[in-house]
Each structure stands twice: as C-alpha cells, then as structure tokens.
Design a protein around this motif. Structure first.
Motif, PDB file in Angstrom:
ATOM      1  N   LEU A  60       0.594  -1.120  -0.239  1.00  0.00           N
ATOM      2  CA  LEU A  60       0.250  -0.435   0.244  1.00  0.00           C
ATOM      3  C   LEU A  60       1.167   1.171   0.237  1.00  0.00           C
ATOM      4  N   VAL A  61       1.447   1.771   0.617  1.00  0.00           N
ATOM      5  CA  VAL A  61       2.767   2.626   0.901  1.00  0.00           C
ATOM      6  C   VAL A  61       3.863   3.123  -0.059  1.00  0.00           C
ATOM      7  N   SER A 104      -0.457  11.029  17.645  1.00  0.00           N
ATOM      8  CA  SER A 104       1.814  11.112  17.434  1.00  0.00           C
ATOM      9  C   SER A 104       2.019  10.031  16.295  1.00  0.00           C
ATOM     10  N   GLN A 105       1.261   9.501  15.592  1.00  0.00           N
ATOM     11  CA  GLN A 105       1.913   8.298  14.887  1.00  0.00           C
ATOM     12  C   GLN A 105       2.521   9.111  13.306  1.00  0.00           C
ATOM     13  N   LEU A 106       1.354   9.907  13.486  1.00  0.00           N
ATOM     14  CA  LEU A 106       0.933  10.461  12.445  1.00  0.00           C
ATOM     15  C   LEU A 106       2.182  11.761  11.911  1.00  0.00           C
ATOM     16  N   SER A 107       1.955  12.680  12.884  1.00  0.00           N
ATOM     17  CA  SER A 107       2.475  13.556  13.150  1.00  0.00           C
ATOM     18  C   SER A 107       4.262  14.152  13.363  1.00  0.00           C
ATOM     19  N   VAL A 108       4.709  12.798  14.457  1.00  0.00           N
ATOM     20  CA  VAL A 108       5.921  12.774  15.315  1.00  0.00           C
ATOM     21  C   VAL A 108       7.025  12.859  14.054  1.00  0.00           C
ATOM     22  N   PRO A 109       6.692  11.256  13.291  1.00  0.00           N
ATOM     23  CA  PRO A 109       7.715  10.995  11.871  1.00  0.00           C
ATOM     24  C   PRO A 109       7.844  11.827  11.055  1.00  0.00           C
ATOM     25  N   ALA A 110       6.220  12.702  11.151  1.00  0.00           N
ATOM     26  CA  ALA A 110       6.690  13.970   9.795  1.00  0.00           C
ATOM     27  C   ALA A 110       7.306  14.902  10.426  1.00  0.00           C
ATOM     28  N   LEU A 111       7.125  15.106  11.436  1.00  0.00           N
ATOM     29  CA  LEU A 111       8.389  16.584  11.957  1.00  0.00           C
ATOM     30  C   LEU A 111       9.364  16.161  12.072  1.00  0.00           C
ATOM     31  N   THR A 112       9.673  15.161  12.316  1.00  0.00           N
ATOM     32  CA  THR A 112      11.575  14.740  12.284  1.00  0.00           C
ATOM     33  C   THR A 112      12.340  14.712  10.707  1.00  0.00           C
ATOM     34  N   GLY A 141       3.304   6.357   9.164  1.00  0.00           N
ATOM     35  CA  GLY A 141       2.376   7.487   9.223  1.00  0.00           C
ATOM     36  C   GLY A 141       1.131   5.936   9.563  1.00  0.00           C
ATOM     37  N   PHE A 142       0.618   6.459   7.945  1.00  0.00           N
ATOM     38  CA  PHE A 142      -0.244   5.179   7.834  1.00  0.00           C
ATOM     39  C   PHE A 142       0.052   3.942   7.565  1.00  0.00           C
ATOM     40  N   GLY A 143       1.133   4.164   6.929  1.00  0.00           N
ATOM     41  CA  GLY A 143       1.849   2.329   6.701  1.00  0.00           C
ATOM     42  C   GLY A 143       1.936   1.613   8.236  1.00  0.00           C
TER      43      GLY A 143
END
Length: 287
Positions: free
Chosen positions: A37-38, A207-215, A266-268
């Motif tokens: 999917l990803v 948290s799972q969507l925002s934190v990895p993106a901000l890194t 995130g979604f993955g």
C-alpha cells in the motif's frame, strides 16, 4: 508412558492453543500488505527527489510524470525494479518489527519497545541505504556540456555511473534513518501515552502521523547531503556541499518528504499494526 506427566511445562510456543507460527504468519502477511500500500507513493516521491537533487529537474513535473505512469500502467509500475526495491525495504522493516514484537511479548514483555525499535533499525538502515544507492544509480543525472551545437552553453544530463556509497554518505544516512526510526517506533508511542484523553480522541494516531513527519525537518538536509556525497565523490569542501544542498530546493524537498513519511511511517505503521492485531485476533484463543 506415565512418566510423560512429570515433564517440564511446554515452551512459550505451545502455552496457547494458537501455535506461534500462526501468529508469525499474520505478522508477515500484515507487513506484506502494508508495504504494498505504501510503496507506490514512496517510489514516486523518492525518484522525484533524486532527479531534483542531481539535475535540478522540477519536483512537481517529476511527481506528475511518475503518478501518471502509475495510473496508466499500474501493473507495469508495480512490477518495476524501483517499486520492488521500495517494497522490500518496508516489507522487511514492518515484518521484522512485527515478528520481534510477537516473540518479545512472550519472552520479555518489559522490553518490547526496545527490542522492536532495535530490530527495525537493524533491518531498515542497511535496506534504506541500499535503496538510496540504487535510486541514485538509476535516476541521478550529472550535467554534461553540449558541444558543437548552436546552443553550446546549454547543458544536458547523462546517467550516473555505477558507484558505491562513500563512508561519509553511509554515516549521514545512518543518522537520518536513526532519527526517523526513533521518531516512528519510540518517540511517537511515548508521546501518545503522554497526551491526555480529553485533549485528543485518538492520541496514538495523531502522534504516529505527526512525529515522524516532523523529524523530516532535520532528516531532509541529511538525506540531501548523503545524496550529494554519493553522486559527487570528488573532493568538495564540506561547507560548499552544505550550501549546495540548501540551495537545491531544500524547502520543497522537506515538504515533500514530510508527506512521504506519512504513508511510510504514519499510515503504513498504523495499517500494519491494525492488520497485525486483526490477524492475531483470529487465532488468539486461550485455553
């Protein structure tokens, strides 16, 4: 055969009516589906970033071209080598994390987070570096002067020769991946438990969507620097390399990589976790 009743208790594999191989099969299936999917989105974005960094090709044009290729010939796209490389990266990462969690939950439940994070790191980093090197070899272009033409000052691009990553590039990508994985598998779950329930309906998802993106604000310059070290292996002062990477569309690349990390970690991760739970639930039957 009466002495068999005095044997030691069975190992953890057989303490449940569900056999461990059934749970591990669910782990691998969830990882494979999640990676499928990803991988299309990640493949498109990673190729566009390499082309942008090496030949300054417009990022949006490359994204549109690759997206159209996926829509026009999805089967051909998903059977291509770039897709297979990205799929292997995330199927391996998700799969090892799932298997490590299943086993550690039964052996050392107090260390599940550490074991899962370390296992994912040990698999994701070498596969991630391998993916980046292969993408650089396939899609990076180096400028070449066009001679004996009316447009003598124009430049063309030629494919990047087959090359190995330098130690510096590998180290930079190692730090990049460590940062991303720490944010995805360690920091995001910890922050989710710290968010009060009255402030968010789904703190784990947020948290799972925002934190990895901000890194990616920190990881993107490291990614571009590693790519530069791979494609330009002749001696260039470090400050010049850093200046070149910051000039070559750092803002747009950072934004795109923030969106890229959403499907990957995130979604993955969320989809992988939910599918794993659903598959486990089908077999989890306690005696």
């Amino acid at each position: 055969m009466q002495h068999q009743a005095h044997r030691e208790p069975p190992s953890f594999i057989f303490t449940r009516s569900t056999k461990i191989y059934e749970l591990l099969a669910g782990d691998i299936a969830a990882a494979a589906v999640s990676a499928t999917l990803v991988a299309p989105t990640v493949t498109i974005i990673d190729r566009a970033i390499v082309e942008k960094a090496s030949s300054n090709q417009p990022l949006l044009r490359s994204l549109r071209h690759q997206a159209w290729s996926l829509l026009k010939s999805p089967r051909q796209f998903m059977l291509s080598l770039p897709f297979g490389i990205v799929w292997s990266l995330y199927a391996g990462t998700y799969g090892v994390a799932n298997v490590a969690e299943t086993i550690s939950e039964r052996l050392t439940p107090e260390h599940v987070g550490t074991i899962v994070g370390a296992s994912a790191f040990l698999v994701n980093v070498p596969l991630g570096v391998w993916k980046d090197v292969r993408f650089a070899q396939m899609f990076a272009r180096i400028p070449s002067r066009v001679a004996n033409t009316a447009a003598a000052s124009a430049t063309a691009t030629v494919p990047m020769p087959k090359l190995r990553p330098s130690r510096s590039a590998t180290t930079v990508w190692l730090v990049r991946d460590a940062l991303t994985l720490f944010g995805s598998f360690t920091l995001a779950p910890r922050l989710a438990t710290a968010i009060p329930d009255n402030l968010a309906l789904h703190p784990q998802t947020i948290s799972q969507l925002s934190v990895p993106a901000l890194t990616q604000i920190i990881a993107t310059p490291l990614h571009l620097l590693g790519l530069d070290l791979t494609t330009r292996q002749h001696h260039i002062p470090w400050m010049q390399r850093i200046a070149d990477t910051t000039r070559s569309g750092l803002l747009s690349t950072t934004i795109v990589r923030c969106f890229r990390i959403l499907p990957a970690f995130g979604f993955g991760c969320i989809g992988n976790t939910e599918m794993r739970k659903a598959l486990h639930k089908q077999h989890e039957q306690y005696d």
